[in-house]
Write a protein that holds these residues in place. Structure first.
Motif, PDB file in Angstrom:
ATOM      1  N   LEU B  10      29.226  35.076  40.762  1.00 24.05           N
ATOM      2  CA  LEU B  10      29.679  35.208  42.143  1.00 24.05           C
ATOM      3  C   LEU B  10      30.712  34.134  42.423  1.00 24.05           C
ATOM      4  O   LEU B  10      30.527  32.971  42.046  1.00 24.05           O
ATOM      5  N   SER B  12      33.018  32.866  45.753  1.00 21.12           N
ATOM      6  CA  SER B  12      33.331  33.010  47.171  1.00 21.12           C
ATOM      7  C   SER B  12      34.522  32.128  47.497  1.00 21.12           C
ATOM      8  O   SER B  12      34.533  30.942  47.160  1.00 21.12           O
ATOM      9  N   GLU B  79      40.766  39.734  52.384  1.00 18.58           N
ATOM     10  CA  GLU B  79      39.403  40.260  52.532  1.00 18.58           C
ATOM     11  C   GLU B  79      39.207  41.522  51.706  1.00 18.58           C
ATOM     12  O   GLU B  79      38.123  41.746  51.158  1.00 18.58           O
ATOM     13  N   SER B  82      37.638  41.679  48.108  1.00 16.11           N
ATOM     14  CA  SER B  82      36.199  41.555  47.836  1.00 16.11           C
ATOM     15  C   SER B  82      35.735  42.761  47.030  1.00 16.11           C
ATOM     16  O   SER B  82      35.907  43.911  47.460  1.00 16.11           O
ATOM     17  N   SER B 108      33.850  37.442  46.670  1.00 17.21           N
ATOM     18  CA  SER B 108      33.640  37.591  48.103  1.00 17.21           C
ATOM     19  C   SER B 108      34.697  36.752  48.818  1.00 17.21           C
ATOM     20  O   SER B 108      34.755  35.530  48.621  1.00 17.21           O
ATOM     21  N   ILE B 110      35.999  35.389  52.245  1.00 16.09           N
ATOM     22  CA  ILE B 110      35.437  35.109  53.575  1.00 16.09           C
ATOM     23  C   ILE B 110      36.565  34.916  54.587  1.00 16.09           C
ATOM     24  O   ILE B 110      37.497  34.156  54.335  1.00 16.09           O
TER      25      ILE B 110
END
Lengths: 117, 111
Positions: B10, B12, B79, B82, B108, B110
């Motif tokens: 993952l 972010s 965005e 993602s 991801s 944000i």
């Protein structure tokens, strides 16, 4: 059809039952691949066809798994006596003839989500 | 044997920040490398391949044979980026061979 088609999109079965998953590749694509997508495991190669023959079956996890392809088109992946660990998304992909500019690009279906209860 | 490693499960980042998704491979020959992307509720699709040397949706990836890497980069994340990203290797460039995939990195972005 414009893309690789897989059916069913979802399959729920009981442990011990047999299931058949179908893949209809892009028309004219000679190579067809089956992969399994499990959570946290990425995509795992199962088997591939060149025409109707399967030069590489090395990824099939056990003898409960088999696949065939007829007429150089539709392929069926069969799982016998399903187990809970078989639950995953089964993806099919196809690609064109060698020599085609897109020969090494694989085009994927939307997958069949198999849930074994 | 061929192997593809994506060390991050993952990643972010904030919108507008640079993003780099790492991919390392193991193969003794000359591989072809790909990045595939899977957006939410969509099928897996090709993002880019190293031989094309293209920028797709602002993403680029350079094959570094010395470091056996094919990292995916974008200077300003959006965005809509993602998604789940998979690095993949083809052991030949003659076509019709199975791809070896990494385990994927979920990006991801944000707001």
């Amino acid at each position: 059809g414009a893309g690789v088609s897989q059916s069913p999109s979802n399959k729920v079965t009981e442990k011990g039952k047999d299931v058949e998953l179908r893949c209809d590749p892009i028309s004219g694509h000679t190579a067809l691949y089956w992969y399994r997508q499990s959570l946290g495991q990425g995509l795992e190669f199962l088997i591939y066809f060149q025409g109707n023959s399967a030069p590489d079956k090395s990824g099939l996890p056990s003898d409960r798994f088999s696949a065939e392809r007829t007429g150089g088109s539709v392929s069926t992946l069969t799982i016998q006596r399903t187990q809970q660990e078989d639950s995953a998304v089964y993806l099919c992909a196809s690609n064109p003839l060698p020599g085609h500019s897109a020969k090494n690009i694989q085009y994927f279906g939307a997958g069949t989500r198999l849930s074994v209860l | 044997a061929q192997r593809v490693t994506q060390p991050e499960k993952l990643l972010s980042v904030f919108k507008g920040a640079p993003v780099e998704l790492k991919c390392n491979y193991s193969y003794s020959g000359s591989p072809e490398l790909f990045w595939y992307v899977q957006y939410s509720r969509q099928r897996l699709q090709l993002l880019l391949r190293h031989i094309s040397r293209e920028s797709i949706k602002g993403f680029t990836a350079d094959l570094n044979k010395g470091e056996t890497s094919f990292h995916l980069k974008k200077p300003f994340a959006q965005e809509e980026d993602s998604a789940m990203y998979y690095c993949a290797l083809s052991a030949t460039n003659s076509g019709n061979t199975p791809l070896v995939f990494g385990k994927g990195t979920r990006l991801s972005v944000i707001a």
